[in-house]
Scaffold this active site. Sequence first.
Site, PDB file in Angstrom:
ATOM      1  N   ARG A 180       0.820  -1.226   0.000  1.00  0.00           N
ATOM      2  CA  ARG A 180       0.000   0.000   0.000  1.00  0.00           C
ATOM      3  C   ARG A 180       0.853   1.276   0.000  1.00  0.00           C
ATOM      4  NH1 ARG A 180      -1.941  -3.400  -1.349  1.00  0.00           N
ATOM      5  NH2 ARG A 180      -3.526  -4.719  -0.448  1.00  0.00           N
ATOM      6  N   SER A 230     -10.063  -0.078   4.433  1.00  0.00           N
ATOM      7  CA  SER A 230      -9.293  -0.357   5.655  1.00  0.00           C
ATOM      8  C   SER A 230      -8.719   0.936   6.219  1.00  0.00           C
ATOM      9  CB  SER A 230      -8.128  -1.307   5.348  1.00  0.00           C
ATOM     10  OG  SER A 230      -8.645  -2.532   4.907  1.00  0.00           O
ATOM     11  N   GLU A 300      -3.869   3.601   6.990  1.00  0.00           N
ATOM     12  CA  GLU A 300      -3.784   3.377   5.544  1.00  0.00           C
ATOM     13  C   GLU A 300      -4.517   4.519   4.830  1.00  0.00           C
ATOM     14  OE1 GLU A 300      -4.480  -0.596   4.056  1.00  0.00           O
ATOM     15  OE2 GLU A 300      -5.497   0.193   2.282  1.00  0.00           O
TER      16      GLU A 300
HETATM   17  C1  LIG Z   1     -15.389  -0.084   0.214  1.00  0.00           C
HETATM   18  C2  LIG Z   1     -13.921   0.147  -0.040  1.00  0.00           C
HETATM   19  C3  LIG Z   1     -13.093  -0.938  -0.249  1.00  0.00           C
HETATM   20  C4  LIG Z   1     -11.731  -0.736  -0.495  1.00  0.00           C
HETATM   21  N1  LIG Z   1     -10.942  -1.823  -0.705  1.00  0.00           N
HETATM   22  C5  LIG Z   1      -9.644  -1.650  -0.984  1.00  0.00           C
HETATM   23  C6  LIG Z   1      -8.806  -2.774  -1.241  1.00  0.00           C
HETATM   24  O1  LIG Z   1      -9.240  -3.918  -1.243  1.00  0.00           O
HETATM   25  N2  LIG Z   1      -7.501  -2.551  -1.502  1.00  0.00           N
HETATM   26  C7  LIG Z   1      -6.964  -1.281  -1.526  1.00  0.00           C
HETATM   27  O2  LIG Z   1      -5.772  -1.134  -1.791  1.00  0.00           O
HETATM   28  N3  LIG Z   1      -7.733  -0.203  -1.269  1.00  0.00           N
HETATM   29  C8  LIG Z   1      -9.049  -0.352  -1.009  1.00  0.00           C
HETATM   30  N4  LIG Z   1      -9.825   0.749  -0.755  1.00  0.00           N
HETATM   31  C9  LIG Z   1      -9.202   2.086  -0.667  1.00  0.00           C
HETATM   32  C10 LIG Z   1      -9.224   2.884  -2.004  1.00  0.00           C
HETATM   33  O3  LIG Z   1     -10.297   2.446  -2.803  1.00  0.00           O
HETATM   34  C11 LIG Z   1      -7.932   2.753  -2.788  1.00  0.00           C
HETATM   35  O4  LIG Z   1      -6.837   3.204  -2.040  1.00  0.00           O
HETATM   36  C12 LIG Z   1      -8.004   3.539  -4.110  1.00  0.00           C
HETATM   37  O5  LIG Z   1      -6.946   3.116  -4.938  1.00  0.00           O
HETATM   38  C13 LIG Z   1      -7.944   5.045  -3.939  1.00  0.00           C
HETATM   39  O6  LIG Z   1      -8.229   5.651  -5.195  1.00  0.00           O
HETATM   40  P1  LIG Z   1      -8.931   7.092  -5.289  1.00  0.00           P
HETATM   41  O7  LIG Z   1      -8.991   7.484  -6.714  1.00  0.00           O
HETATM   42  O8  LIG Z   1     -10.212   7.098  -4.572  1.00  0.00           O
HETATM   43  O9  LIG Z   1      -7.858   7.982  -4.541  1.00  0.00           O
HETATM   44  P2  LIG Z   1      -8.134   9.176  -3.500  1.00  0.00           P
HETATM   45  O10 LIG Z   1      -8.721   8.606  -2.268  1.00  0.00           O
HETATM   46  O11 LIG Z   1      -8.858  10.276  -4.168  1.00  0.00           O
HETATM   47  O12 LIG Z   1      -6.634   9.619  -3.202  1.00  0.00           O
HETATM   48  C14 LIG Z   1      -5.733   8.777  -2.525  1.00  0.00           C
HETATM   49  C15 LIG Z   1      -4.345   9.422  -2.563  1.00  0.00           C
HETATM   50  O13 LIG Z   1      -3.859   9.415  -3.893  1.00  0.00           O
HETATM   51  C16 LIG Z   1      -3.606  10.740  -4.375  1.00  0.00           C
HETATM   52  N5  LIG Z   1      -4.000  10.765  -5.799  1.00  0.00           N
HETATM   53  C17 LIG Z   1      -5.191  10.382  -6.320  1.00  0.00           C
HETATM   54  N6  LIG Z   1      -5.144  10.488  -7.668  1.00  0.00           N
HETATM   55  C18 LIG Z   1      -3.894  10.931  -7.981  1.00  0.00           C
HETATM   56  C19 LIG Z   1      -3.234  11.228  -9.195  1.00  0.00           C
HETATM   57  N7  LIG Z   1      -3.833  11.098 -10.398  1.00  0.00           N
HETATM   58  N8  LIG Z   1      -1.957  11.675  -9.151  1.00  0.00           N
HETATM   59  C20 LIG Z   1      -1.321  11.829  -7.954  1.00  0.00           C
HETATM   60  N9  LIG Z   1      -1.904  11.566  -6.764  1.00  0.00           N
HETATM   61  C21 LIG Z   1      -3.175  11.120  -6.780  1.00  0.00           C
HETATM   62  C22 LIG Z   1      -4.443  11.653  -3.495  1.00  0.00           C
HETATM   63  O14 LIG Z   1      -3.881  12.956  -3.415  1.00  0.00           O
HETATM   64  C23 LIG Z   1      -4.364  10.904  -2.165  1.00  0.00           C
HETATM   65  O15 LIG Z   1      -3.135  11.176  -1.510  1.00  0.00           O
HETATM   66  C24 LIG Z   1     -11.188   0.582  -0.520  1.00  0.00           C
HETATM   67  C25 LIG Z   1     -12.043   1.669  -0.301  1.00  0.00           C
HETATM   68  C26 LIG Z   1     -13.395   1.461  -0.076  1.00  0.00           C
HETATM   69  C27 LIG Z   1     -14.297   2.645   0.131  1.00  0.00           C
END
Ligand SMILES: Cc1cc2nc3c(=O)[nH]c(=O)nc-3n(C[C@H](O)[C@H](O)[C@H](O)COP(=O)(O)OP(=O)(O)OC[C@H]3O[C@@H](n4cnc5c(N)ncnc54)[C@H](O)[C@@H]3O)c2cc1C
Length: 321
Positions: A180, A230, A300
């Site tokens: 992660r 998580s 996380e």
């Molecule tokens: C129900 C649920 C289940 C989940 N299960 C998992 C799982 O099984 N495994 C897992 O790893 N995660 C899981 N997650 C967490 C999350 O979905 C992941 O971490 C996901 O990859 C985050 O993507 P996001 O676009 O929403 O990023 P955001 O939450 O919008 O951002 C996360 C971070 O990335 C940065 N960021 C986003 N986009 C960019 C970009 N284009 N360039 C530079 N920085 C950027 C942001 O500034 C921030 O620091 C889960 C979440 C939920 C709600």
Amino acid sequence: MSGNSELSQVVRQIRSMVAGEVWEREPMSRHTSYRIGGPADVLVRPATLDASLYLFDWLTKENVPWMVLGHGTNLLVMDEGVRGIVVDLTRATRAWDWKGTTVHVGGGAPLAGLARRAALMGLSGLEFAAGIPGTLGGAIVMNAGAEGGCMADVTVSVDLWVPGEGLQVVPAGELCFGYRTSTLQSWPGVVLGASLMLRAGDPEKIQEKMDEILEKRRRTQPLNYPNAGSVFRNPPGDAAGRLLEEVHMKGMRVGDAQVSTVHANFIVNLGRARARDVLALMQLGRKRVWESFGVWLEPEIKLVGGNQLPMPAKERISRDR
Ligand SMILES: Cc1cc2nc3c(=O)[nH]c(=O)nc-3n(C[C@H](O)[C@H](O)[C@H](O)COP(=O)(O)OP(=O)(O)OC[C@H]3O[C@@H](n4cnc5c(N)ncnc54)[C@H](O)[C@@H]3O)c2cc1C
């Protein structure tokens, strides 16, 4: 930005030079899966890649603080909101382009949608992403993963925009992917896209695997309430959920934030939870686990905004024992 007039000036300037949507004092609760978060000074969703690059150059030159938002599925935004500019790339960088088993994907494309498309095309490698919400960009930054797979397994290179340096194509090996984590969590680089390498496979088997993973998620995760996945990383050789359950965190409630009764490493928003409620539960869980097991849980989810240190330092908790 220090005052209303300075903010209005920045908003006017952005509106005049960037095609796309611009919101002033936009509640981040509308842009996070937690449905929590105070207002961002400005939230911009550029319409094109060129508009995004122009904006990033301008923000850097003017020394205006900014951050990139994906789908906000891994964020806890503080109740005080975010000072500066939040840039949403989901409109400007959402295309994907397939060439055999390789796909070039925009940073704003939805990861789970990409995984579904790969399955239909009989391409294996993204099964683990079934049900992981969020964008490709967020997934690369977080090295998102599940069920033994993660982004590092399929990523060949990442298209980055780096302040002061511009566009670069960086081989995946240089991003130090780990559990992660990636160097992008401490670098100011923006993920505009990435090339992923998949493998030819049997579409039925791929779909079966993804259905299995989705079914497991429905059984083991509280998907009926807003959450951000998580809350804590798993410590080496153990599961944060197990430790939190052992110290009786399941069902614990502060305001409208509750440690899920289904999975102790999820905190859900029962309705009108605030960031401070979630933080209070995180602090309590962390303190109990530290006192019972001597294990220090690291978040996380990304804590964003506000102007104070949101989690107490380890030393403080140790002293408070
Ligand atoms: C129900 C649920 C289940 C989940 N299960 C998992 C799982 O099984 N495994 C897992 O790893 N995660 C899981 N997650 C967490 C999350 O979905 C992941 O971490 C996901 O990859 C985050 O993507 P996001 O676009 O929403 O990023 P955001 O939450 O919008 O951002 C996360 C971070 O990335 C940065 N960021 C986003 N986009 C960019 C970009 N284009 N360039 C530079 N920085 C950027 C942001 O500034 C921030 O620091 C889960 C979440 C939920 C709600």
